[in-house]
Design an enzyme around this catalytic site. Structure first.
Site, PDB file in Angstrom:
ATOM      1  N   ALA A  29       0.857  -1.185   0.000  1.00 15.14           N
ATOM      2  CA  ALA A  29       0.000   0.000   0.000  1.00 15.14           C
ATOM      3  C   ALA A  29       0.894   1.236   0.000  1.00 15.14           C
ATOM      4  O   ALA A  29       2.087   1.161   0.319  1.00 15.14           O
ATOM      5  CB  ALA A  29      -0.918   0.000   1.216  1.00 15.14           C
ATOM      6  N   TYR A  30       0.301   2.354  -0.341  1.00 13.23           N
ATOM      7  CA  TYR A  30       1.029   3.614  -0.414  1.00 13.23           C
ATOM      8  C   TYR A  30       0.730   4.467   0.800  1.00 13.23           C
ATOM      9  O   TYR A  30      -0.423   4.610   1.211  1.00 13.23           O
ATOM     10  CB  TYR A  30       0.681   4.349  -1.714  1.00 13.23           C
ATOM     11  CG  TYR A  30       1.226   3.591  -2.901  1.00 13.23           C
ATOM     12  CD1 TYR A  30       2.504   3.863  -3.370  1.00 13.23           C
ATOM     13  CD2 TYR A  30       0.518   2.551  -3.476  1.00 13.23           C
ATOM     14  CE1 TYR A  30       3.046   3.134  -4.416  1.00 13.23           C
ATOM     15  CE2 TYR A  30       1.049   1.821  -4.518  1.00 13.23           C
ATOM     16  CZ  TYR A  30       2.310   2.112  -4.975  1.00 13.23           C
ATOM     17  OH  TYR A  30       2.847   1.375  -5.992  1.00 13.23           O
ATOM     18  N   VAL A  31       1.788   5.007   1.389  1.00 11.26           N
ATOM     19  CA  VAL A  31       1.664   5.933   2.506  1.00 11.26           C
ATOM     20  C   VAL A  31       1.621   7.358   1.952  1.00 11.26           C
ATOM     21  O   VAL A  31       0.917   8.218   2.472  1.00 11.26           O
ATOM     22  CB  VAL A  31       2.834   5.750   3.495  1.00 11.26           C
ATOM     23  CG1 VAL A  31       2.723   6.712   4.664  1.00 11.26           C
ATOM     24  CG2 VAL A  31       2.882   4.305   3.992  1.00 11.26           C
ATOM     25  N   VAL A  82      -2.948   5.446   1.875  1.00 12.98           N
ATOM     26  CA  VAL A  82      -3.881   6.160   1.015  1.00 12.98           C
ATOM     27  C   VAL A  82      -4.202   5.183  -0.112  1.00 12.98           C
ATOM     28  O   VAL A  82      -3.331   4.502  -0.626  1.00 12.98           O
ATOM     29  CB  VAL A  82      -3.296   7.492   0.471  1.00 12.98           C
ATOM     30  CG1 VAL A  82      -3.140   8.490   1.603  1.00 12.98           C
ATOM     31  CG2 VAL A  82      -1.965   7.286  -0.227  1.00 12.98           C
TER      32      VAL A  82
END
Length: 161
Positions: A29-31, A82
């Site tokens: 996942a993207y931070v 996000v």
């Protein structure tokens, strides 16, 4: 500074499986996700975890920094993501002088299979396996970052039947 030089292709059939290793499950996942940079957390089924910063606009070459991190901390970072968590199994397939990585996506992207090959330079021409289809390097809808923010269904991604 590390450079990532990579080409991406759709996979046309399942012949690659005869050459593949056992694969490893990945959740990522993207931070942070911006147009020219991203910070990604990735958890591997074998217990490893990595934090990766990618910077750059170019489709073929970007700056890349990777760090091993604690698996529990990576799990906790997923709370701050996000977009959606991407699920896939990554297989390694040696072919010619290169090691190909085949990502078989699950979740909302189930059926999507992408082959990636990392290159030593932009002039490197890998031998093309017969199971590699259309090149999608630079097609943003096939980037993991774009897939984290879409449903896959609405993006019209190619799926291996």
């Amino acid at each position: 500074m590390a450079k990532e030089i990579e080409r991406k292709f759709l996979v046309s059939d399942r012949r690659w499986r005869a050459l593949a290793d056992e694969g490893v499950a990945i959740r990522q996942a993207y931070v942070v996700a911006q147009e020219d940079r991203s910070l990604r957390v990735r958890l591997y089924g074998d217990g490893r975890a990595r934090l990766t910063l990618k910077v750059g606009h170019a489709a073929l070459v970007r700056d890349e920094y990777e760090f091993e991190i604690d698996h529990a901390e990576a799990e906790d970072m997923l709370r701050h993501r996000v977009g959606n968590v991407i699920e896939k199994v990554r297989y390694k397939v040696p072919f010619g002088r290169h090691l190909w990585e085949i990502d078989v996506y699950g979740g909302v992207h189930r059926g999507l299979v992408i082959a990636e090959v990392e290159l030593a330079s932009i002039h490197d021409e890998p031998e093309m396996p017969n199971w590699v289809g259309r090149e999608v390097t630079g097609e943003s809808r096939y980037s993991n970052q774009a897939m984290a923010f879409g449903t896959g269904e609405s993006a019209g991604l190619h799926r291996l039947a």
